[in-house]
Scaffold this motif. Structure first.
Motif, PDB file in Angstrom:
ATOM      1  N   LEU A   1       0.793  -1.239   0.000  1.00  0.00           N
ATOM      2  CA  LEU A   1       0.000   0.000   0.000  1.00  0.00           C
ATOM      3  C   LEU A   1       0.823   1.286   0.000  1.00  0.00           C
ATOM      4  N   LEU A   2       1.897   1.313   0.748  1.00  0.00           N
ATOM      5  CA  LEU A   2       2.638   2.569   0.876  1.00  0.00           C
ATOM      6  C   LEU A   2       3.279   3.026  -0.430  1.00  0.00           C
TER       7      LEU A   2
ATOM      8  N   ARG B   1       0.271  10.052  -1.813  1.00  0.00           N
ATOM      9  CA  ARG B   1      -0.901  10.726  -2.393  1.00  0.00           C
ATOM     10  C   ARG B   1      -1.739  11.397  -1.304  1.00  0.00           C
ATOM     11  N   VAL B   2      -2.346  12.494  -1.671  1.00  0.00           N
ATOM     12  CA  VAL B   2      -3.319  13.142  -0.810  1.00  0.00           C
ATOM     13  C   VAL B   2      -4.604  12.321  -0.934  1.00  0.00           C
ATOM     14  N   LEU B   3      -5.328  12.130   0.149  1.00  0.00           N
ATOM     15  CA  LEU B   3      -6.494  11.240   0.143  1.00  0.00           C
ATOM     16  C   LEU B   3      -7.478  11.487  -1.005  1.00  0.00           C
ATOM     17  N   PRO B   4      -7.870  12.731  -1.297  1.00  0.00           N
ATOM     18  CA  PRO B   4      -8.827  12.932  -2.395  1.00  0.00           C
ATOM     19  C   PRO B   4      -8.296  12.535  -3.776  1.00  0.00           C
TER      20      PRO B   4
ATOM     21  N   MET C   1      -8.330   3.907  -9.764  1.00  0.00           N
ATOM     22  CA  MET C   1      -6.955   3.531  -9.436  1.00  0.00           C
ATOM     23  C   MET C   1      -6.895   2.211  -8.674  1.00  0.00           C
ATOM     24  N   VAL C   2      -7.923   1.936  -7.892  1.00  0.00           N
ATOM     25  CA  VAL C   2      -7.876   0.811  -6.964  1.00  0.00           C
ATOM     26  C   VAL C   2      -7.944  -0.543  -7.682  1.00  0.00           C
TER      27      VAL C   2
END
Length: 102
Positions: free
Chosen positions: A12-13, A19-22, A28-29
């Motif tokens: 994940l990192l 990245r900024v959350l928004p 992308m996921v």
């Protein structure tokens, strides 16, 4: 807890950590999850890593940092299904109530 840390640091990192959350979008996921499998990990590992991402982003939704969880899977199919983004406040559609015999 060790598995959580391994999934976080190993999967994940690198793609999401800076990245900024928004900036994290549903578009992308899915490709990211498939790339974990393409890198030689099992589909279960990819699913578990996505589960950690869902948990992290769910906490961000509850804290008010983002409006909905971009990693949440679409639940249900067809017109009776619902998505996490349509019901992000925790409300779910109620089905028909069955009458109970007296």
């Amino acid at each position: 807890m060790a598995n959580y840390k391994t999934l976080l640091t190993g999967h994940l990192l690198a793609p999401f950590g800076k990245r900024v959350l928004p900036e994290i979008t549903p578009e992308m996921v899915g490709p990211w999850e498939r790339s974990v499998v393409a890198a030689g990990y099992s589909p279960r590992t990819a699913k578990d890593a996505r589960g950690v991402l869902i948990t992290i982003l769910g906490d961000a939704v509850r804290a008010g940092y983002i409006p909905n969880n971009p990693a949440a899977r679409i639940r249900g199919k067809g017109p009776r299904g619902y998505t996490a983004s349509r019901h992000s406040s925790g409300q779910r559609r109620r089905g028909r109530r069955r009458s109970r015999p007296c």
